[in-house]
Design an enzyme around this catalytic site. Structure first.
Site, PDB file in Angstrom:
ATOM      1  CB  CYS A 117      -0.942  -0.009   1.203  1.00 45.60           C
ATOM      2  SG  CYS A 117      -2.310  -1.177   1.041  1.00 45.60           S
TER       3      CYS A 117
ATOM      4  CE  LYS B 252      -4.311   3.959  -0.498  1.00 50.39           C
ATOM      5  NZ  LYS B 252      -5.207   3.759   0.660  1.00 50.39           N
TER       6      LYS B 252
ATOM      7  NE  ARG C 190     -11.139  11.756  -1.278  1.00 51.86           N
ATOM      8  CZ  ARG C 190     -11.949  12.604  -1.875  1.00 51.86           C
ATOM      9  NH1 ARG C 190     -13.244  12.315  -1.988  1.00 51.86           N
ATOM     10  NH2 ARG C 190     -11.498  13.733  -2.377  1.00 51.86           N
TER      11      ARG C 190
ATOM     12  CB  SER D 181      -4.279 -11.738 -16.110  1.00 53.03           C
ATOM     13  OG  SER D 181      -4.630 -12.517 -17.245  1.00 53.03           O
TER      14      SER D 181
END
Length: 355
Positions: free
Chosen positions: A17, A20, A50, A142
């Site tokens: 993460c 991000k 959010r 994919s």
């Protein structure tokens, strides 16, 4: 002939993460991309808060939850990468107080650099996480990509009365955080090749742990808000909760759960680039912090813990529930009415820092 083990983190410019887009840049993208559209009255939770996932009313007292999350490798082992990425995506359903139903895989793979058999191990890790959540990995999509990417699109369901948002906390609530901070720091140390052998699995164990406790927390009326802590760090996700609820948070730094040995790697300068991007985006909304405190409050988490707001009368029940299921069960702070022109988050460090 002996072959070297695959090191997936060497094939990506970021990890987990921490990849991000920064909160400030994301705001620019979302705001500049807004166009006038008809409001759907059945959309109970959309982009405006959010929140962790979108929620759509099914007109029968329940709602469907929809989310997606994917990223580049945060660990070298393909199976573990797949398991972490899937666990992280499924967490969004639990953060809304819901029950996951099924998942669809998202895979980007550099077919000229990594064999298809390695991608199969990633998918197997994702399938294992889905089995743990009691859902099928029902298909996917994919593409050939320059860097390995994996994640899930997850569908869940929730009763209206059990739905938890990130912008509905109350004045006087107590805050809990279920997983320790420091995943980004240890992951950076691993990518740099300085992570000690005894610390190899500390971050992975945290990231692979499924946030199923969110489904149980959703049933408690005294739990007023939940969000999971991921790439924006504790500071970023807490700020979303505070601003959405028009509340100020007072955090006791000495009460924050922190992965053992993190301080060692901070001394070695193992701070993710995402930490600096996070602080640049929202540091002005937090009280002044030392470098050590900032490195933990802004550390990007992958498959992090649940941040929970609880009314005073429910604190003991939530503590007991968390302890029963072996989650961190100590309060980390409180919420109160925000006063204009003051920090949204006050981090108190009067007591000696520990790690």
């Amino acid at each position: 002939m002996k072959t070297d083990p695959i090191r997936l983190t060497q094939y990506s410019h970021g990890s987990g993460c921490g990849c991000k887009i920064s909160p400030a840049l994301l705001d620019q993208i979302l705001i500049s991309g807004l166009s006038p559209i008809a409001t759907d009255q059945k959309l109970m939770v959309g982009n405006e808060s959010r929140d962790d996932a979108a929620v759509y009313d099914l007109d029968d007292g329940t709602a469907v939850i929809s989310t997606t999350d994917f990223f580049m490798p945060i660990v070298d082992d393909p199976f573990t990468f797949g398991r972490i990425a899937a666990t992280n995506a499924i967490s969004d359903i639990y953060a809304m107080g819901g029950t996951p139903l099924m998942a669809i895989a998202i895979l980007g793979w550099p077919i000229d650099k990594l064999e298809a058999s390695v991608a199969a191990q990633v998918i197997d890790g994702g399938r294992t996480a889905c089995r743990e959540a009691g859902i099928p990995l029902a298909g996917g999509h994919s593409i050939d990509a320059p860097e390995p990417i994996f994640g899930l699109a997850v569908t869940g369901r929730v009763d209206h009365k059990h739905l938890k948002r990130n912008d509905t906390a109350h004045d006087g609530d107590t805050l809990f955080l279920t997983k320790p901070l420091g995943v980004g720091i240890l992951s950076t140390a691993q990518k740099s090749g300085v992570l000690a052998h005894e610390d190899q699995h500390r971050a992975s164990e945290q990231m692979c742990r499924m946030n199923r406790i969110g489904e149980l927390l959703g049933r408690l009326e005294t739990v007023t808000a939940i969000t999971d802590v991921t790439g924006f760090g504790l500071g970023g996700h807490l700020l979303e909760l505070c601003r959405g609820s028009d509340l100020k948070a007072d955090i006791q730094f000495d009460r924050l759960p922190i992965i053992e040995s993190v301080s060692t790697y901070l001394e070695l300068g193992q701070i993710p680039g995402g930490t600096h991007r996070n602080f640049a985006s929202y540091g002005s909304f937090i009280s002044p912090m030392s470098d050590h405190v900032r490195a933990l409050v802004c550390d990007p988490q992958t498959s992090g813990g649940l941040l929970i707001a609880v009314r005073a009368e429910g604190v003991n029940e939530v503590q007991a529930l968390l302890a029963e299921h072996y989650w961190y069960a100590e309060p980390i702070g409180t919420l109160s009415k925000h006063i204009a022109d003051t920090p949204w988050i006050q981090v108190h460090t009067e007591i000696a820092v520990h790690a």
